[in-house]
Design a protein around this motif. Structure first.
Motif, short mmCIF file in Angstrom:
data_model
loop_
_atom_site.label_atom_id
_atom_site.label_comp_id
_atom_site.label_asym_id
_atom_site.label_seq_id
_atom_site.Cartn_x
_atom_site.Cartn_y
_atom_site.Cartn_z
N GLY A 80 0.83 -1.20 0.00
CA GLY A 80 0.00 0.00 0.00
C GLY A 80 0.86 1.25 0.00
O GLY A 80 2.08 1.20 -0.21
N LEU A 81 0.20 2.37 0.23
CA LEU A 81 0.87 3.66 0.31
C LEU A 81 0.49 4.34 1.61
O LEU A 81 -0.67 4.30 2.02
CB LEU A 81 0.48 4.56 -0.87
CG LEU A 81 0.97 4.15 -2.26
CD1 LEU A 81 0.39 5.09 -3.30
CD2 LEU A 81 2.49 4.17 -2.33
N VAL A 82 1.47 4.96 2.24
CA VAL A 82 1.22 5.78 3.42
C VAL A 82 1.82 7.16 3.17
O VAL A 82 2.58 7.36 2.22
CB VAL A 82 1.82 5.15 4.70
CG1 VAL A 82 1.17 3.82 4.99
CG2 VAL A 82 3.34 4.99 4.57
N SER A 88 -3.85 1.31 3.64
CA SER A 88 -4.12 2.61 3.03
C SER A 88 -4.30 3.66 4.10
O SER A 88 -4.62 3.34 5.26
CB SER A 88 -5.36 2.54 2.14
OG SER A 88 -6.51 2.24 2.91
N GLU A 89 -4.09 4.89 3.70
CA GLU A 89 -4.34 6.04 4.56
C GLU A 89 -5.13 7.07 3.76
O GLU A 89 -4.85 7.30 2.58
CB GLU A 89 -3.03 6.67 5.04
CG GLU A 89 -2.26 5.79 6.00
CD GLU A 89 -0.97 6.44 6.49
OE1 GLU A 89 -0.28 5.81 7.30
OE2 GLU A 89 -0.67 7.57 6.06
N GLN A 90 -6.11 7.64 4.42
CA GLN A 90 -6.91 8.69 3.79
C GLN A 90 -6.82 9.94 4.64
O GLN A 90 -7.19 9.92 5.82
CB GLN A 90 -8.37 8.24 3.63
CG GLN A 90 -9.22 9.26 2.90
CD GLN A 90 -10.59 8.71 2.54
OE1 GLN A 90 -10.73 7.54 2.24
NE2 GLN A 90 -11.60 9.56 2.57
N GLU A 143 -2.18 10.99 13.59
CA GLU A 143 -1.12 10.40 12.78
C GLU A 143 -1.28 8.89 12.88
O GLU A 143 -1.33 8.34 13.97
CB GLU A 143 0.25 10.83 13.30
CG GLU A 143 1.34 10.88 12.24
CD GLU A 143 1.71 9.51 11.69
OE1 GLU A 143 1.90 9.41 10.46
OE2 GLU A 143 1.80 8.55 12.47
N THR A 144 -1.37 8.23 11.75
CA THR A 144 -1.80 6.82 11.76
C THR A 144 -0.75 5.83 11.28
O THR A 144 -0.94 4.63 11.43
CB THR A 144 -3.05 6.65 10.89
OG1 THR A 144 -2.75 7.08 9.55
CG2 THR A 144 -4.21 7.47 11.43
N THR A 145 0.34 6.29 10.69
CA THR A 145 1.28 5.35 10.08
C THR A 145 1.81 4.34 11.08
O THR A 145 1.99 3.15 10.75
CB THR A 145 2.44 6.11 9.42
OG1 THR A 145 1.90 7.01 8.43
CG2 THR A 145 3.40 5.16 8.74
#
Length: 485
Positions: free
Chosen positions: A61-63, A111-113, A154-156
């Motif tokens: 995925g992408l962060v 994923s991050e939104q 911040e979620t990563t």
């Protein structure tokens, strides 16, 4: 140069250097599961091996990293199969009575939104589980799937915990497995698992049928969960219907591209002679003909694609535009005026697919995977039975006129673009004469249209099944031949 000007120039250069450094350092984000733990007190298995069965083995995925939210690809430092296998074997050491299984991943997506001051981190995992029996063969047990999401500033850093949680949930789904049933599936070799498309079998050797929603007419009602959707068992207490609502978008590009396309919400009578919105947190709903899915608190019509569904929803927050706007604000600190040098794609229509294992929606086709070579052309058939108006209905595809449709006629529209969104418009008396969809590439598409609604408030068009569409077109052909005699 005045001191104040030199100060602001120096500050701007530091900001730009900082952003550039963040960009260089944030190209890859490595998942680290070393601090995670699994708790499966009732387990009866041990994971002998992990196989990456995802087509093309894309990145996970992408962060978004750094102050300016630069995208970074998500990877395991030592490879997905190696790290997951090591982690699972350490957390779930083998015991003599355990069933040895292979976990063949079919989906692993992070994923991050971004949205305002907070972010939403999501993760999905789906896998096929095979038991390795003493004879040497691998036998399909079942498919497992789980998803999770969380909102935070911040979620990563939450992604390793999410991966461990999904592994625990998926393996927990095998706790109640009747291991004696696995022998009814055909034996595979280890090399066959990655490309396998397993189908569960009953003790008498018959295939377990598709989910009811894929083989039945959708029932009218609210699907509060994805499981209700799969089973085609909505809450049918209230006679729900689709109601159109005004379009609310901030970006000018989005408003333009959604122009003429209806937006929906589910409503139901409340006993006082008027309809009441059902809410925005259901998984989806059905009006008895069309299925709708809830995505980011909005509802969109679903389109069948073989054994799954697609829909056209809104693009999330445009990170590139937000970065360009931040850069413009930094330049304005020195020059006083600066323009944003990027378009804002937030809210623009874009295709999504529903994962039939987890219920999660994701961009379609998957941007992290190479697109397959699909030279085939799909077809959309528009047909019109006799109605109250003799006037022709003009049909537009991508803004261009492609034909006119009279009563008792049909029109064939070829669409040679695999997984590409189609804008279809009709010249009819309705405020929303357009649709956005990805045509079904697995079979022919049939759209029944009318110049006037059959009943007040009814839509002027309806997607019908291939069987009904073929029968209706056959009837129109017979009618035309009879008229020609």
């Amino acid at each position: 140069m005045p001191l104040s000007t030199r100060f602001w120039c120096r500050l701007l250069s530091l900001v730009i250097c900082g952003l550039f450094t963040a960009q260089v350092q944030a190209q890859v984000y490595y998942l680290d599961l070393s601090r995670q733990r699994l708790t499966l007190p009732e387990r009866t298995l041990q994971v002998e091996q992990v196989v990456d069965g995802r087509p093309g083995h894309p990145t996970i995925g992408l962060v978004y990293r750094g102050l300016d939210n630069r995208p970074a690809a998500v990877l395991f430092r030592n490879g997905l199969e190696s790290e997951l296998q090591t982690f699972l074997q350490k957390q779930l050491p083998a015991r003599p009575a355990d069933h040895a299984v292979v976990l063949c991943l079919r989906e692993l997506r992070i994923s991050e939104q971004l949205g305002g001051l907070t972010e939403v981190a999501s993760a999905d995992l789906a896998a096929d589980v095979y038991e390795h029996l003493p004879g040497g063969g691998y036998y399909f047990v079942r498919t497992v799937a789980a998803r999770t999401s969380n909102r935070a500033l911040e979620t990563t850093a939450q992604h390793p915990e999410h991966i461990a949680l999904l592994l625990q949930r998926c393996l927990g789904q095998i706790t109640a497995t009747d291991w004696a049933q696995t022998k009814f599936s055909p034996a595979r070799t280890l090399a066959q698992l990655a490309a396998d498309n397993p189908v569960a079998a009953t003790p008498d050797g018959k295939r377990v049928p598709l989910a009811p929603i894929l083989r039945e007419v959708p029932r009218r009602g609210i699907f509060y969960t994805f499981e209700q959707f799969l089973a085609n068992r909505p809450d049918s207490i209230l006679p729900v219907r689709a109601d159109t609502i005004p379009l609310r978008l901030r970006g000018s590009n989005g408003r333009l591209l959604w122009s003429g396309v209806a937006r929906f919400r589910p409503v139901a009578p409340n006993g006082h002679n008027y309809d009441q919105p059902v809410g925005k947190m259901a998984w989806g709903f059905s009006d008895g003909q069309q299925l709708y899915v809830q995505h980011n608190k909005q509802y969109f019509p679903l389109m069948r694609q073989g054994n799954f569904f697609t829909f056209v929803g809104e693009k999330p927050l445009d990170v590139e535009y937000m970065r360009a706007r931040s850069d413009a604000q930094a330049r304005a600190m020195v020059t006083g005026v600066a323009t944003v040098r990027a378009p804002n794609h937030t809210g623009e229509p874009t295709p999504y697919a529903v994962d039939m294992r987890t219920g999660q929606s994701a961009p379609y086709p998957n941007p992290l995977r190479a697109r397959p070579a699909r030279p085939d052309t799909t077809y959309v058939y528009l047909y019109r039975a006799a109605d109250a108006s003799p006037a022709p209905i003009t049909v537009f595809v991508e803004g261009k006129e492609v034909g006119k449709l009279l009563p008792n006629e049909y029109l064939e529209l070829p669409w040679p673009y695999y997984a590409r969104m189609l804008r279809l418009c009709l010249e009819v008396a309705t405020p929303n004469p357009c649709q956005l969809l990805v045509p079904n590439a697995a079979q022919l598409n049939y759209l029944k249209i009318s110049a006037t609604p059959a009943t007040p408030g009814a839509p002027l068009w309806q997607w019908v099944t291939a069987a009904q569409g073929e029968a209706d077109l056959d009837a129109l052909d017979k009618l035309r031949k009879a008229s020609a005699k």
